[in-house]
Scaffold this motif. Structure first.
Motif, PDB file in Angstrom:
ATOM      1  N   SER A   1       1.250  -0.846   0.071  1.00 39.95           N
ATOM      2  CA  SER A   1       0.364   0.177   0.293  1.00 39.95           C
ATOM      3  C   SER A   1       0.807   1.542   0.146  1.00 39.95           C
ATOM      4  O   SER A   1       0.270   2.119   0.515  1.00 39.95           O
ATOM      5  CB  SER A   1      -0.737   0.202   1.253  1.00 39.95           C
TER       6      SER A   1
ATOM      7  N   LYS B   1       3.255   1.335  -4.808  1.00 44.03           N
ATOM      8  CA  LYS B   1       3.966   0.686  -6.381  1.00 44.03           C
ATOM      9  C   LYS B   1       2.985   0.752  -6.943  1.00 44.03           C
ATOM     10  O   LYS B   1       4.016   0.932  -8.625  1.00 44.03           O
ATOM     11  CB  LYS B   1       4.946  -0.915  -6.077  1.00 44.03           C
TER      12      LYS B   1
ATOM     13  N   ALA C   1       0.557   1.942  -7.972  1.00 47.80           N
ATOM     14  CA  ALA C   1      -0.040   3.725  -9.032  1.00 47.80           C
ATOM     15  C   ALA C   1       1.539   4.246  -9.402  1.00 47.80           C
ATOM     16  O   ALA C   1       0.540   4.539 -10.667  1.00 47.80           O
ATOM     17  CB  ALA C   1      -0.442   4.390  -7.529  1.00 47.80           C
TER      18      ALA C   1
ATOM     19  N   GLY D   1      -6.352   4.629  -8.792  1.00 49.22           N
ATOM     20  CA  GLY D   1      -7.233   4.759  -7.113  1.00 49.22           C
ATOM     21  C   GLY D   1      -7.052   3.318  -6.737  1.00 49.22           C
ATOM     22  O   GLY D   1      -5.954   3.348  -5.868  1.00 49.22           O
ATOM     23  N   GLU D   2      -7.488   2.250  -7.434  1.00 48.61           N
ATOM     24  CA  GLU D   2      -7.089   0.708  -6.890  1.00 48.61           C
ATOM     25  C   GLU D   2      -6.170   0.158  -7.591  1.00 48.61           C
ATOM     26  O   GLU D   2      -6.998  -0.091  -9.374  1.00 48.61           O
ATOM     27  CB  GLU D   2      -8.403   0.468  -6.197  1.00 48.61           C
TER      28      GLU D   2
ATOM     29  N   ASP E   1       1.431  14.537  -1.421  1.00 43.66           N
ATOM     30  CA  ASP E   1       0.234  15.378  -1.224  1.00 43.66           C
ATOM     31  C   ASP E   1      -0.288  14.760   0.462  1.00 43.66           C
ATOM     32  O   ASP E   1      -0.707  15.392   0.977  1.00 43.66           O
ATOM     33  CB  ASP E   1      -1.256  14.574  -1.823  1.00 43.66           C
TER      34      ASP E   1
HETATM   35  P1  GDP Z   1       0.999  -0.875  -3.414  1.00 41.71           P
HETATM   36  O1  GDP Z   1       0.464  -2.327  -2.456  1.00 41.71           O
HETATM   37  O2  GDP Z   1       2.265  -0.513  -2.975  1.00 41.71           O
HETATM   38  O3  GDP Z   1       1.056  -1.636  -5.138  1.00 41.71           O
HETATM   39  O4  GDP Z   1       0.562   0.083  -3.438  1.00 41.71           O
HETATM   40  P2  GDP Z   1      -0.695   0.819  -4.369  1.00 41.71           P
HETATM   41  O5  GDP Z   1      -0.146   0.959  -5.581  1.00 41.71           O
HETATM   42  O6  GDP Z   1      -1.772  -0.605  -4.822  1.00 41.71           O
HETATM   43  O7  GDP Z   1      -1.755   1.948  -3.929  1.00 41.71           O
HETATM   44  C1  GDP Z   1      -2.305   1.639  -2.024  1.00 41.71           C
HETATM   45  C2  GDP Z   1      -3.227   3.086  -1.898  1.00 41.71           C
HETATM   46  O8  GDP Z   1      -2.507   3.915  -2.173  1.00 41.71           O
HETATM   47  C3  GDP Z   1      -4.306   3.482  -2.747  1.00 41.71           C
HETATM   48  O9  GDP Z   1      -5.431   3.208  -2.257  1.00 41.71           O
HETATM   49  C4  GDP Z   1      -3.895   3.889  -3.890  1.00 41.71           C
HETATM   50  O10 GDP Z   1      -4.713   4.986  -4.425  1.00 41.71           O
HETATM   51  C5  GDP Z   1      -3.035   5.094  -2.895  1.00 41.71           C
HETATM   52  N1  GDP Z   1      -1.939   6.259  -3.059  1.00 41.71           N
HETATM   53  C6  GDP Z   1      -0.982   5.517  -3.776  1.00 41.71           C
HETATM   54  N2  GDP Z   1      -0.500   6.484  -4.567  1.00 41.71           N
HETATM   55  C7  GDP Z   1      -0.643   7.469  -3.537  1.00 41.71           C
HETATM   56  C8  GDP Z   1      -0.361   9.295  -3.492  1.00 41.71           C
HETATM   57  O11 GDP Z   1       0.897   9.712  -4.189  1.00 41.71           O
HETATM   58  N3  GDP Z   1      -1.066   9.919  -2.405  1.00 41.71           N
HETATM   59  C9  GDP Z   1      -1.961   9.283  -1.717  1.00 41.71           C
HETATM   60  N4  GDP Z   1      -3.334  10.171  -1.658  1.00 41.71           N
HETATM   61  N5  GDP Z   1      -2.362   7.887  -1.644  1.00 41.71           N
HETATM   62  C10 GDP Z   1      -2.167   7.333  -3.093  1.00 41.71           C
END
Ligand code: GDP
Ligand code: MG
Length: 212
Positions: A23, A26, A28, A40-41, A134
């Motif tokens: 989360s 990565k 995103a 977003g997801e 942000d």
């Molecule tokens: P991963 O598990 O590392 O791949 O993380 P994800 O890319 O799935 O993102 C996890 C959560 O963090 C999701 O709900 C995204 O929308 C949120 N998220 C990712 N990047 C950002 C960011 O730069 N700012 C904010 N506010 N939320 C983010």
């Protein structure tokens, strides 16, 4: 008479591994780079995305390995070694609101640097990325801490927001490419992980399925 083509364009290709705890953003970050969009997801997809860019006037293909985080299992360790073997560069991501994720990045740097494959190869550059800039009001890791970690370990450092900004994400990958050695990128070894190669459309297909 046969004419020889002397302007051979050399194919540049870089394998990039994105690592960090769950989360932190990565997926995103990866999706933002490839599509310029924030959706977003993302779900927990293990994928290698291939995408071509023009970097410093040259076409370059990035193979980006985005995977969900897992730690500790011995099977995971062997996959980790494969990633290190494969990588020309690393993007290690933490969230500025999540201190544990920062500590993990610090640990990942030590683990990468201590693997045999990393030591025997040309050292692949590592970029430390503090994501979710942000959410400054929820910050628990100072910018200075990220900068200091980078200084102490010889890595690059950027703070970005995958949610808000494409250009900061682009800067991360440009920084990485600048540090990669050209010779290594042109004599590309074959991808040995075709089984998990998926196209970008997988992300959107998954989203559509989820929302049904
Ligand atoms: P991963 O598990 O590392 O791949 O993380 P994800 O890319 O799935 O993102 C996890 C959560 O963090 C999701 O709900 C995204 O929308 C949120 N998220 C990712 N990047 C950002 C960011 O730069 N700012 C904010 N506010 N939320 C983010
Ligand atoms: Mg993910």
């Amino acid at each position: 008479m046969e004419k020889l083509n002397t302007t051979v364009s050399v194919k540049m290709e870089a394998n990039i591994v994105v690592l960090g705890t769950e989360s932190v953003g990565k997926s995103a970050l990866t999706v933002r780079l490839l599509t310029r969009r924030f959706i977003g997801e993302y779900g927990d997809i293990e994928s290698i995305y291939s995408h071509s860019f023009i970097v410093n006037g040259r076409e370059m293909t990035f193979n980006i390995w985005d995977s969900p985080y897992s730690e500790g299992l011995s099977t995971e360790m062997s996959l980790f070694h494969k990633k290190v073997q494969w990588a020309d560069g690393y993007v290690l991501v933490y969230s500025i609101c999540d201190r544990a994720s920062f500590n993990t990045v610090s640990r990942l740097i030590q683990t990468i640097k201590s693997t045999k494959d990393y030591q025997s190869a040309d050292k692949a550059p590592i970029v430390i990325v503090g994501n979710k800039r942000d959410l400054d009001h929820r910050r628990t890791v100072l910018s200075e801490e990220g900068r200091l970690l980078a200084l102490n370990t010889g890595c690059l450092f950027y703070e970005v927001s995958a949610a808000e900004n494409y250009h900061s994400v682009l800067t991360v990958f440009h920084g990485l490419v600048d540090r990669m050695k050209d010779a290594k990128l042109t004599s590309k070894r074959h991808l040995r992980f075709r089984g998990i190669v998926k196209s970008m459309s997988a992300v959107f297909a998954r989203r559509r399925t989820d929302s049904l």
